[in-house]
Design a protein around this motif. Structure first.
Motif, mmCIF file in Angstrom:
data_model
loop_
_atom_site.group_PDB
_atom_site.id
_atom_site.type_symbol
_atom_site.label_atom_id
_atom_site.label_comp_id
_atom_site.label_asym_id
_atom_site.label_seq_id
_atom_site.Cartn_x
_atom_site.Cartn_y
_atom_site.Cartn_z
ATOM 1 N N SER A 16 0.864 -1.186 0.000
ATOM 2 C CA SER A 16 0.000 0.000 0.000
ATOM 3 C C SER A 16 0.897 1.230 0.000
ATOM 4 O O SER A 16 1.763 1.375 0.872
ATOM 5 C CB SER A 16 -0.921 -0.004 1.223
ATOM 6 O OG SER A 16 -0.178 -0.094 2.422
ATOM 7 N N LEU A 17 0.696 2.109 -0.989
ATOM 8 C CA LEU A 17 1.628 3.196 -1.221
ATOM 9 C C LEU A 17 0.931 4.548 -1.189
ATOM 10 O O LEU A 17 -0.218 4.689 -1.630
ATOM 11 C CB LEU A 17 2.311 3.027 -2.587
ATOM 12 C CG LEU A 17 3.080 1.728 -2.812
ATOM 13 C CD1 LEU A 17 3.501 1.622 -4.266
ATOM 14 C CD2 LEU A 17 4.289 1.648 -1.892
ATOM 15 N N ALA A 18 1.651 5.546 -0.687
ATOM 16 C CA ALA A 18 1.266 6.945 -0.828
ATOM 17 C C ALA A 18 2.132 7.523 -1.941
ATOM 18 O O ALA A 18 3.365 7.523 -1.832
ATOM 19 C CB ALA A 18 1.478 7.694 0.482
ATOM 20 N N ASN A 19 1.495 7.997 -3.026
ATOM 21 C CA ASN A 19 2.216 8.401 -4.227
ATOM 22 C C ASN A 19 2.089 9.892 -4.506
ATOM 23 O O ASN A 19 1.074 10.521 -4.183
ATOM 24 C CB ASN A 19 1.679 7.649 -5.455
ATOM 25 C CG ASN A 19 1.940 6.163 -5.394
ATOM 26 O OD1 ASN A 19 2.958 5.722 -4.851
ATOM 27 N ND2 ASN A 19 1.038 5.381 -5.955
ATOM 28 N N ARG A 20 3.117 10.421 -5.129
ATOM 29 C CA ARG A 20 3.064 11.755 -5.732
ATOM 30 C C ARG A 20 3.245 11.554 -7.237
ATOM 31 O O ARG A 20 4.254 11.006 -7.685
ATOM 32 C CB ARG A 20 4.173 12.632 -5.171
ATOM 33 C CG ARG A 20 4.566 13.845 -6.035
ATOM 34 C CD ARG A 20 3.456 14.882 -6.142
ATOM 35 N NE ARG A 20 3.845 15.949 -7.074
ATOM 36 C CZ ARG A 20 4.459 17.068 -6.697
ATOM 37 N NH1 ARG A 20 4.784 17.265 -5.430
ATOM 38 N NH2 ARG A 20 4.753 17.994 -7.588
#
Length: 352
Positions: A252-256
């Protein structure tokens, strides 16, 4: 007519006496009859397997045999084992000992011989057994390259070229993941598809299953409205299994992300995403089914969702060559310019 008894040794070795010739022949036959040296694994139920120890990872010991191919055995069901191979034996995630041979010991034990004083350890303390590498001894590296070419000559002439790769290398608590692909299609000499992508991800394992991932991704398309996609992300992941029979992990990733469109406009936003990586070998590793991809939801109203996924099947022709079929899906929904692209390919690949 007198009967004569002719010995084979009288023809092959006439310079020796019969007793000596017979003795030499017996020695030669005995030598040829000796069994080929092989690793031996004793199971707790009393069975015994002979072959070549390939690897112990993920709680499974893989044995290569002439009579049954690759046979996986639960490590918890092994009583003891022996091998004359040089093997790297790890009792934790970082350090290991290169043993010149493994000797059978008592139930649930094995003796490591490395030229010094032999050391007997319990099997339950061993987490991994692999063949040591020249520089990074505990390095494990696997991957594949798939290629597909499609030429159609009809009312519309079509030339389609597709190549992709995926690789993973692990040592200690670190795992490096790389993937990429290139696709180009001509229709009557006019370029209809022209895109490529590349991704690198670094995993740091916190224990046997949990890891933290950081990744970079870049996509370039010269035809579609979404011309460039750049993504940097980080987040936790969980490795359900990773062994010689396959692997499955979620992250699970937090992306920009940064998007650049054909109109020249750009959009920058943050998103949450779920990434998966799955493969499984079947029928003695003759077939492999695989699927990997990512689905994300922007935190701002620049798009509804984005999906980049593939799934397919490989059939191994040899130990390193395979035929493959796969489907790829790339969607950006609800953005300034939507993207919905599906590709199907059949081709040839190599793996290691």
């Amino acid at each position: 007519m007198p009967a004569f008894l002719v010995y084979p040794t009288d023809i092959l070795l006439p310079m020796f006496s019969r007793p000596l010739s017979r003795s030499l022949l017996c020695v030669m036959l005995s030598t040829l009859a000796l069994p080929t040296l092989a690793d031996t694994v004793w199971l707790k139920n009393g069975d015994r397997l002979t072959g070549k120890i390939s690897v112990l990872d993920g709680g499974k010991l893989l044995i290569e045999t002439e009579y049954g191919g690759s046979i996986p055995v639960k490590w918890s069901q092994v009583a003891t084992l022996e091998s004359n191979q040089q093997l790297l034996v790890k009792e934790d995630d970082v350090t290991g000992e290169v043993a010149k041979s493994l000797q059978a010991a008592g139930d649930g034990m094995v003796t490591l011989s490395n030229g010094g004083a032999p050391r007997t350890v319990p099997l339950k303390s061993i987490t991994q057994i692999i063949h040591p590498k020249p520089i990074i001894q505990d390095l494990t590296w696997k991957g594949n390259v798939d290629m597909a070419l499609d030429y159609k000559r009809a009312e519309t002439d079509t030339d389609d070229y597709d190549i992709s790769f995926k690789t993973s290398a692990r040592h200690g608590l670190w795992r490096h993941n790389g993937s990429g692909g290139y696709n180009r299609e001509y229709r009557d000499g006019v370029t209809a598809t022209d895109n490529w992508d590349a991704e690198y991800a670094l995993d740091r394992f916190l224990d046997e299953h949990w890891f933290w991932q950081g990744r970079l991704e870049y996509k370039r398309d010269k035809i579609e409205d979404v011309r460039r996609q750049r993504t940097i992300g980080t987040g936790p992941g969980y490795q359900f299994w990773d062994n010689e029979l396959g692997a499955f992990s979620l992250a699970s990733l937090a992306n920009r992300s940064d998007y650049e469109f054909a109109s020249g406009n750009t959009e920058e936003f943050y998103s949450l995403a779920m990434k998966w990586n799955y493969n499984r070998y079947l029928v003695g590793k003759t077939f492999e089914i695989f699927s990997n991809g990512e689905i994300g939801k922007p935190l701002e109203n620049v798009a509804d969702y984005q999906l980049d996924a593939e799934m397919g099947l490989r059939y191994k022709v040899t130990d390193w060559a395979s035929l493959n079929m796969k489907a790829e899906k790339d969607i950006v929904s609800g953005a300034e310019s939507d993207l919905d692209e599906t590709r199907y390919s059949i081709g040839f690949g190599v793996g290691w």
